[in-house]
Motif scaffolding. Structure first.
Motif, PDB file in Angstrom:
ATOM      1  N   ASP A   8      14.827 -27.034  24.465  1.00  0.00           N
ATOM      2  CA  ASP A   8      14.998 -25.596  24.266  1.00  0.00           C
ATOM      3  C   ASP A   8      16.478 -25.240  24.204  1.00  0.00           C
ATOM      4  OD1 ASP A   8      13.739 -22.743  24.454  1.00  0.00           O
ATOM      5  OD2 ASP A   8      15.374 -22.755  25.930  1.00  0.00           O
ATOM      6  N   HIS A   9      17.247 -25.729  25.182  1.00  0.00           N
ATOM      7  CA  HIS A   9      18.687 -25.467  25.186  1.00  0.00           C
ATOM      8  C   HIS A   9      19.424 -26.540  25.959  1.00  0.00           C
ATOM      9  CE1 HIS A   9      17.693 -23.384  29.050  1.00  0.00           C
ATOM     10  NE2 HIS A   9      18.882 -23.822  29.413  1.00  0.00           N
ATOM     11  N   VAL A  10      20.735 -26.556  25.761  1.00  0.00           N
ATOM     12  CA  VAL A  10      21.616 -27.446  26.495  1.00  0.00           C
ATOM     13  C   VAL A  10      22.724 -26.590  27.096  1.00  0.00           C
ATOM     14  CG1 VAL A  10      23.228 -29.380  26.311  1.00  0.00           C
ATOM     15  CG2 VAL A  10      21.133 -29.381  24.966  1.00  0.00           C
ATOM     16  N   GLU A  55      19.305 -23.632  21.568  1.00  0.00           N
ATOM     17  CA  GLU A  55      20.389 -22.804  22.077  1.00  0.00           C
ATOM     18  C   GLU A  55      21.411 -23.682  22.790  1.00  0.00           C
ATOM     19  OE1 GLU A  55      18.755 -19.745  24.586  1.00  0.00           O
ATOM     20  OE2 GLU A  55      17.559 -18.908  22.939  1.00  0.00           O
ATOM     21  N   ILE A  56      22.694 -23.301  22.664  1.00  0.00           N
ATOM     22  CA  ILE A  56      23.785 -23.935  23.391  1.00  0.00           C
ATOM     23  C   ILE A  56      24.338 -22.864  24.320  1.00  0.00           C
ATOM     24  CG2 ILE A  56      26.013 -25.100  23.247  1.00  0.00           C
ATOM     25  CD1 ILE A  56      23.779 -26.601  21.755  1.00  0.00           C
ATOM     26  N   ARG A  69      25.598 -28.393  34.277  1.00  0.00           N
ATOM     27  CA  ARG A  69      25.273 -28.988  32.976  1.00  0.00           C
ATOM     28  C   ARG A  69      23.841 -29.487  32.992  1.00  0.00           C
ATOM     29  NH1 ARG A  69      29.642 -33.048  33.417  1.00  0.00           N
ATOM     30  NH2 ARG A  69      31.033 -31.415  34.027  1.00  0.00           N
ATOM     31  N   HIS A  70      23.114 -29.256  31.899  1.00  0.00           N
ATOM     32  CA  HIS A  70      21.731 -29.722  31.878  1.00  0.00           C
ATOM     33  C   HIS A  70      21.099 -29.556  30.502  1.00  0.00           C
ATOM     34  CE1 HIS A  70      21.180 -25.367  32.346  1.00  0.00           C
ATOM     35  NE2 HIS A  70      20.000 -25.536  31.777  1.00  0.00           N
ATOM     36  N   PHE A 104      12.106 -23.328  35.781  1.00  0.00           N
ATOM     37  CA  PHE A 104      12.667 -23.808  37.035  1.00  0.00           C
ATOM     38  C   PHE A 104      13.516 -25.041  36.724  1.00  0.00           C
ATOM     39  CE2 PHE A 104       8.896 -26.401  36.583  1.00  0.00           C
ATOM     40  CZ  PHE A 104       9.262 -27.645  37.091  1.00  0.00           C
ATOM     41  N   SER A 105      14.289 -25.473  37.718  1.00  0.00           N
ATOM     42  CA  SER A 105      15.073 -26.687  37.525  1.00  0.00           C
ATOM     43  C   SER A 105      14.890 -27.611  38.726  1.00  0.00           C
ATOM     44  CB  SER A 105      16.554 -26.362  37.317  1.00  0.00           C
ATOM     45  OG  SER A 105      17.102 -25.796  38.495  1.00  0.00           O
ATOM     46  N   PHE A 106      15.349 -28.824  38.555  1.00  0.00           N
ATOM     47  CA  PHE A 106      15.332 -29.827  39.620  1.00  0.00           C
ATOM     48  C   PHE A 106      16.447 -30.824  39.331  1.00  0.00           C
ATOM     49  CE2 PHE A 106      12.654 -31.382  36.242  1.00  0.00           C
ATOM     50  CZ  PHE A 106      12.907 -32.741  36.181  1.00  0.00           C
ATOM     51  N   ARG A 107      16.739 -31.664  40.292  1.00  0.00           N
ATOM     52  CA  ARG A 107      17.739 -32.716  40.114  1.00  0.00           C
ATOM     53  C   ARG A 107      17.046 -34.069  40.164  1.00  0.00           C
ATOM     54  NH1 ARG A 107      23.068 -31.044  39.324  1.00  0.00           N
ATOM     55  NH2 ARG A 107      23.218 -28.866  39.933  1.00  0.00           N
ATOM     56  N   ASP A 108      17.446 -34.940  39.245  1.00  0.00           N
ATOM     57  CA  ASP A 108      16.895 -36.294  39.271  1.00  0.00           C
ATOM     58  C   ASP A 108      17.566 -37.086  40.400  1.00  0.00           C
ATOM     59  OD1 ASP A 108      19.362 -37.294  38.356  1.00  0.00           O
ATOM     60  OD2 ASP A 108      18.623 -37.774  36.348  1.00  0.00           O
TER      61      ASP A 108
END
Length: 120
Positions: A8-10, A55-56, A69-70, A104-108
């Protein structure tokens, strides 16, 4: 399983004091189309662009911060994906609202931020 759809975006980060240079590079040199960011992001030093159907998002980041950054991936069922990750002991984080997107987000395990979203 998570049903992946597309990127979707970076989120790309820029150092403090370089907003004008970044806008010139991404807008003028690369020729990306500026787009409005949602009001929920407030008065931040971020600039959004469209590159085809992706999207950027440019955001100012101090190198001492945990990186924002993601990549953000569109998926079929964000609630099911969140349940799956949390069942595996992965901490998830609510993100500021973007109209028409639940996310939502998460961290690897290597501290990379990843965002998952579902479009309405």
């Amino acid at each position: 399983m998570i049903q992946w759809r597309r990127i979707d975006h970076v989120q790309v980060t820029i150092p403090p004091g370089e907003v004008d240079a970044a806008r010139e590079f991404y807008g003028e040199v690369l020729g990306l189309t500026p787009i409005e960011q949602p009001d929920s992001f407030g008065d931040t030093d971020t600039t959004w662009y469209r590159a085809g159907d992706v999207e950027i998002h440019l955001g100012v980041e101090d190198s001492d911060e945990q990186s924002r950054r993601h990549p953000a991936f569109e998926i079929a069922d964000v609630a099911a994906a969140r349940d799956r990750l949390e069942a595996h002991g992965i901490e998830t984080v609510d993100e500021p609202p973007i109209p028409g997107r639940e996310r939502f987000s998460f961290r690897d395990p290597f501290d990379n931020r990843i965002e998952l979203l579902q479009r309405a």
